[in-house]
Scaffold this active site. Structure first.
Site, PDB file in Angstrom:
ATOM      1  NE  ARG A  13      95.150  -6.231 100.538  1.00 43.17           N
ATOM      2  CZ  ARG A  13      96.102  -5.378 101.207  1.00 43.17           C
ATOM      3  NH1 ARG A  13      96.855  -4.454 100.369  1.00 43.17           N
ATOM      4  NH2 ARG A  13      96.517  -5.506 102.338  1.00 43.17           N
ATOM      5  CB  ALA A  51      96.624  -8.024  85.135  1.00 37.99           C
ATOM      6  CB  ALA A  52      99.497  -8.521  79.984  1.00 36.20           C
ATOM      7  CE1 TYR A 119     101.515  -8.800  75.979  1.00 39.65           C
ATOM      8  CE2 TYR A 119     103.073  -9.979  74.622  1.00 39.65           C
ATOM      9  CZ  TYR A 119     102.411  -9.828  75.816  1.00 39.65           C
ATOM     10  OH  TYR A 119     102.731 -10.613  77.198  1.00 39.65           O
TER      11      TYR A 119
END
Length: 304
Positions: A13, A51-52, A119
């Protein structure tokens, strides 16, 4: 990652920001502390968080932007997963939590972090928050170095374009030693971690077997593309000035400094790279790269 999971027998998913019309999607919108994750992780055995926010032009709100997505977004996802009984949470962080270069012996996972960018600091803050989550969910933090392969972006994409265009690069005399990891080696470790037991919280460097100089990496990249290597010598001070003038002054350490990693821990966990540096570089130029080698699972499980 999705193709490899499919091949290994997982039901996948995908949590996405914008709908693409593909099967198995759950739209979560923007990622941050207020993201509603429950529909995307409910019933899942494992969550793989890839994700980032990596590049941002938010000016003086840069650090805030990274923290909202990379730190608060990660921790809100982990909390939702833990509350809904997810067994495994895998967070892909970055080796940059240790800085862009190291001196002396190769880095180990337990070495003190030294992030030097907003970051990297946001990723480290997410790691620290995960460690303090206090749940029964098994958490794995993966700290990869530069990831290369088909579709890779950032510095690798720039090098790839330069090699294909035959642009001479001022890297001939750089005599450093850096770790790299192919996309498919990184994917294979995530699969390995899902299939094997381990500590409730653990951190791993994942890298290729070979750790080479920047100039050697470019030579291998040119060979993989079927191109002649085109490099020339340039004093580091001049190279630094040119990078600053082009708005990429922060990359000097990544190009000229060493970043060696001790990957004994990941080997002790039973993982080995599925491809060599040269194989990974060749695959990065394929129009349609074959699926990553996978290790089969005996039962169908759900991953988000």
């Amino acid at each position: 990652m999705i193709r490899a999971l499919d091949n290994a027998g997982w039901s996948v998913r995908r949590a996405v920001r914008v709908a693409t019309g593909q099967a198995g999607e759950v739209v979560v919108g923007s990622i941050g502390r207020a993201t509603v994750w429950e529909d995307s992780v409910k019933g899942a055995d494992a969550v793989i968080h890839l994700a980032a926010r990596v590049h941002d032009n938010a000016g003086n709100k840069l650090e805030e932007s990274y923290r909202e997505v990379n730190t608060a977004g990660t921790l809100s996802l982990a909390a939702a997963a833990a509350n809904l009984g997810v067994r495994d949470f895998i967070f892909v962080s970055t080796v940059l939590v240790h800085g862009r270069a190291n001196m002396g012996a190769p880095l180990r996972e337990a070495d003190p972090p030294l992030p030097d960018t907003a970051y990297a600091a946001s990723k480290l803050a997410a790691e620290q928050g995960l460690r303090g989550l206090g749940s029964s969910m098994r958490i794995t933090v993966v700290r990869p170095p530069l990831v290369y392969g088909q579709g890779a972006r950032g510095n690798f994409a720039l090098l790839q374009k330069a090699v294909l265009a035959g642009i001479p690069l001022p890297l001939a005399d750089i005599d450093n030693r850096r770790a790299f990891v192919s996309r498919d080696n990184l994917v294979s470790f995530v699969l390995h971690r899902l299939c094997n037991s381990g500590a409730a919280f653990d951190t791993f460097f994942v890298a290729d077997d070979e750790q080479v100089s920047t100039s050697e990496f470019v030579k291998r990249l040119a060979r993989a593309a079927g191109k002649s290597e085109r490099m020339f010598s340039l004093p580091p001070s001049v190279l630094r000035l040119l990078l600053k003038a082009s708005g990429r002054g922060g990359t000097i350490g990544s190009l000229t400094g060493s970043l060696e990693l001790d990957i004994a821990k990941v080997y002790q966990a039973g993982w080995r790279p599925v491809e060599t540096l040269d194989e990974g570089l060749r695959r990065s130029f394929l129009t349609c790269a074959p699926d990553a080698p996978t290790s089969p699972l005996r039962t169908m499980r759900r991953v988000a």
